[in-house]
Design a protein around this motif. Structure first.
Motif, PDB file in Angstrom:
ATOM      1  N   PRO A  59       0.196  -2.572  -9.558  1.00  0.00           N
ATOM      2  CA  PRO A  59       0.890  -3.418  -9.231  1.00  0.00           C
ATOM      3  C   PRO A  59       2.075  -2.641 -10.093  1.00  0.00           C
ATOM      4  CG  PRO A  59      -1.142  -4.444 -10.134  1.00  0.00           C
ATOM      5  CD  PRO A  59      -0.958  -3.199  -9.897  1.00  0.00           C
ATOM      6  N   LYS A  89       7.966  -6.662  -8.775  1.00  0.00           N
ATOM      7  CA  LYS A  89       8.297  -7.186  -7.575  1.00  0.00           C
ATOM      8  C   LYS A  89      10.315  -7.112  -7.327  1.00  0.00           C
ATOM      9  CE  LYS A  89       4.322 -10.216  -7.500  1.00  0.00           C
ATOM     10  NZ  LYS A  89       3.494 -11.801  -7.519  1.00  0.00           N
ATOM     11  N   LEU A 116      -5.529  -0.269  -5.493  1.00  0.00           N
ATOM     12  CA  LEU A 116      -3.850  -0.751  -5.953  1.00  0.00           C
ATOM     13  C   LEU A 116      -3.518  -0.845  -7.439  1.00  0.00           C
ATOM     14  CD1 LEU A 116      -4.604  -3.462  -3.006  1.00  0.00           C
ATOM     15  CD2 LEU A 116      -3.089  -1.669  -3.002  1.00  0.00           C
ATOM     16  N   LYS A 125      -1.130   2.403  -4.719  1.00  0.00           N
ATOM     17  CA  LYS A 125      -2.515   2.675  -4.184  1.00  0.00           C
ATOM     18  C   LYS A 125      -3.014   3.909  -4.600  1.00  0.00           C
ATOM     19  CE  LYS A 125      -3.976   0.918  -1.136  1.00  0.00           C
ATOM     20  NZ  LYS A 125      -3.879   1.092   0.840  1.00  0.00           N
ATOM     21  N   TRP A 157       4.178  -4.062  -0.287  1.00  0.00           N
ATOM     22  CA  TRP A 157       3.630  -5.199  -0.500  1.00  0.00           C
ATOM     23  C   TRP A 157       2.162  -4.940   0.733  1.00  0.00           C
ATOM     24  CZ3 TRP A 157       3.783  -9.303  -2.863  1.00  0.00           C
ATOM     25  CH2 TRP A 157       5.425  -9.706  -3.739  1.00  0.00           C
ATOM     26  N   LYS A 185      -5.202 -12.154  -0.198  1.00  0.00           N
ATOM     27  CA  LYS A 185      -4.258 -11.923  -1.257  1.00  0.00           C
ATOM     28  C   LYS A 185      -3.088 -10.971  -1.838  1.00  0.00           C
ATOM     29  CE  LYS A 185      -4.002 -12.169  -6.630  1.00  0.00           C
ATOM     30  NZ  LYS A 185      -4.520 -12.161  -7.973  1.00  0.00           N
ATOM     31  N   SER A 186      -1.540 -11.581  -1.578  1.00  0.00           N
ATOM     32  CA  SER A 186      -0.891 -10.293  -1.346  1.00  0.00           C
ATOM     33  C   SER A 186      -0.320  -9.095  -2.688  1.00  0.00           C
ATOM     34  CB  SER A 186       0.763 -10.493  -1.033  1.00  0.00           C
ATOM     35  OG  SER A 186       0.164 -11.873   0.060  1.00  0.00           O
ATOM     36  N   TYR A 187      -0.499  -7.907  -2.357  1.00  0.00           N
ATOM     37  CA  TYR A 187      -0.321  -7.303  -3.319  1.00  0.00           C
ATOM     38  C   TYR A 187       0.874  -6.487  -3.377  1.00  0.00           C
ATOM     39  CZ  TYR A 187      -4.988  -7.938  -5.083  1.00  0.00           C
ATOM     40  OH  TYR A 187      -5.965  -8.303  -5.413  1.00  0.00           O
ATOM     41  N   HIS A 188       1.813  -6.479  -4.579  1.00  0.00           N
ATOM     42  CA  HIS A 188       2.937  -5.285  -4.060  1.00  0.00           C
ATOM     43  C   HIS A 188       2.773  -3.786  -5.161  1.00  0.00           C
ATOM     44  CE1 HIS A 188       7.165  -4.329  -5.452  1.00  0.00           C
ATOM     45  NE2 HIS A 188       7.427  -4.748  -3.786  1.00  0.00           N
ATOM     46  N   LYS A 196      -2.158  -7.104   2.078  1.00  0.00           N
ATOM     47  CA  LYS A 196      -3.046  -8.134   1.389  1.00  0.00           C
ATOM     48  C   LYS A 196      -4.440  -7.566   1.742  1.00  0.00           C
ATOM     49  CE  LYS A 196      -1.157 -11.698   3.125  1.00  0.00           C
ATOM     50  NZ  LYS A 196      -1.178 -13.735   4.116  1.00  0.00           N
TER      51      LYS A 196
END
Length: 339
Positions: A153, A156, A151, A202, A190, A196-199, A192
């Motif tokens: 980031p 957001k 992933l 990838k 988004w 844990k959530s990721y935005h 998970k």
């Protein structure tokens, strides 16, 4: 009586600093020694040639110089503004870019425009051209390939409930002015992982087991499942037919299809509800995990120098940024292997 101090002013101090730097060794020169940047520039010119300049206008900087600046920018996680400042401030950066004695330094706008000129096709051309050089150094893909995704980031985004409903229909809210639209990343998503959530985005890679070089890659948004890109990143030139992957890629149909294509899938097994793995399957998973761990070294190396970070807006720019992360990683790895 004046207090003693180690600070000694000297008009020729710069010469002494230069000698010390030369003695310590410049990491950029290690990359310079193994990468043919003129060949990379030629690959870019074929995909994204320099635009015609009107008579009397400022001539453009050579493509090779700009490619080197992009490498520096990603290698040190610099913004366009920071890249301009560091080129003005650091002699080693100017020397690497062939600007040591130049009166002019590319400014932030020039760097920005060059990235726009390259685009996704340009970064893919750079990757392919560098891969040819890697193979020319005798570093063929060996001992099987490891497939995994990581992933990346991105900033957001904050949308209202109404905005989300409109965006899900692939439309733009009517009250968004052009300036606001340019600042909204509607492509990042988004997901998970481990609760844990990721935005963000990838990328999926194929890494050869022998040299830990990235041989193929695909970029996408965060919500797309890792398993969707396994076939797309396979490297047909690896000397071994073995494919190593974690539990996220398991699937009887997929393994059967890969075997029909001549591959030997080494994908970790996943326990099912009420049906735990056998001792034999556990041992197999641990054996595969020891080999798969090599791809985590790749992602850790990229993250170590600030590579896994997106500052841009939109899928195209994110793909460009992720492609440059991969290219710079391969350059560093090639320099480390001392080809």
């Amino acid at each position: 009586m004046a207090r003693r101090t180690a600070v000694k002013n000297d008009l020729l101090a710069d010469e002494g600093y230069i000698q010390k730097v030369e003695a310590m060794g410049d990491p950029l020169q290690k990359i310079e020694a193994v990468v043919d940047f003129s060949a990379l520039a030629e690959a870019v010119e074929r995909i994204a040639p320099r635009p015609e300049q009107s008579k009397g206008g400022r001539p453009p900087y050579p493509t090779e110089v700009m490619v080197r600046i992009l490498v520096l920018k990603r290698l040190h996680a610099l913004s366009d503004e920071q890249a301009e400042f560091q080129l003005l401030d650091r002699r080693s950066f100017r020397r690497f870019c062939g600007l040591e004695h130049s009166r002019n330094i590319p400014d932030r706008t020039t760097i920005w425009n060059f990235e726009n000129r390259l685009g996704v096709e340009g970064v893919q051309a750079l990757f392919v051209a560098l891969d040819r050089q890697i193979q020319a150094h005798g570093l063929e893909a060996r001992a099987g390939q490891i497939i995994d995704a990581t992933l990346v980031p991105a900033p957001k985004q904050h949308f209202t409930k109404e905005d989300k409903e409109i965006l899900e229909q692939h439309a733009v809210p009517a009250d968004w002015k052009p300036a606001k639209r340019w600042q909204k990343d509607v492509d990042a998503s988004w997901t998970k992982k481990h609760g844990k959530s990721y935005h963000g985005y990838k990328f999926t890679v194929s890494v050869d087991r022998k040299h830990k070089l990235i041989r193929n890659w695909v970029a996408d948004t965060a919500k797309v499942h890792d398993s969707q890109h396994l076939e797309a990143v396979l490297d047909d030139w690896n000397t071994s037919a073995e494919i190593y992957a974690d539990k996220g890629y398991v699937g009887a149909e997929r393994e059967e299809r890969l075997q029909e294509q001549g591959y030997r899938p080494q994908i970790q097994r996943k326990a099912k509800q009420g049906k735990p793995l056998s001792a034999c399957q556990e041992r197999r998973n641990r054996r595969i995990a020891r080999i798969r761990a090599r791809v985590e070294h790749v992602f850790a190396a990229i993250a170590q120098w600030g590579g896994k970070r997106i500052r841009t807006i939109g899928q195209a720019r994110a793909t460009f940024a992720m492609g440059m992360m991969i290219i710079v990683y391969n350059m560093r790895r090639l320099a480390f292997l001392g080809a």
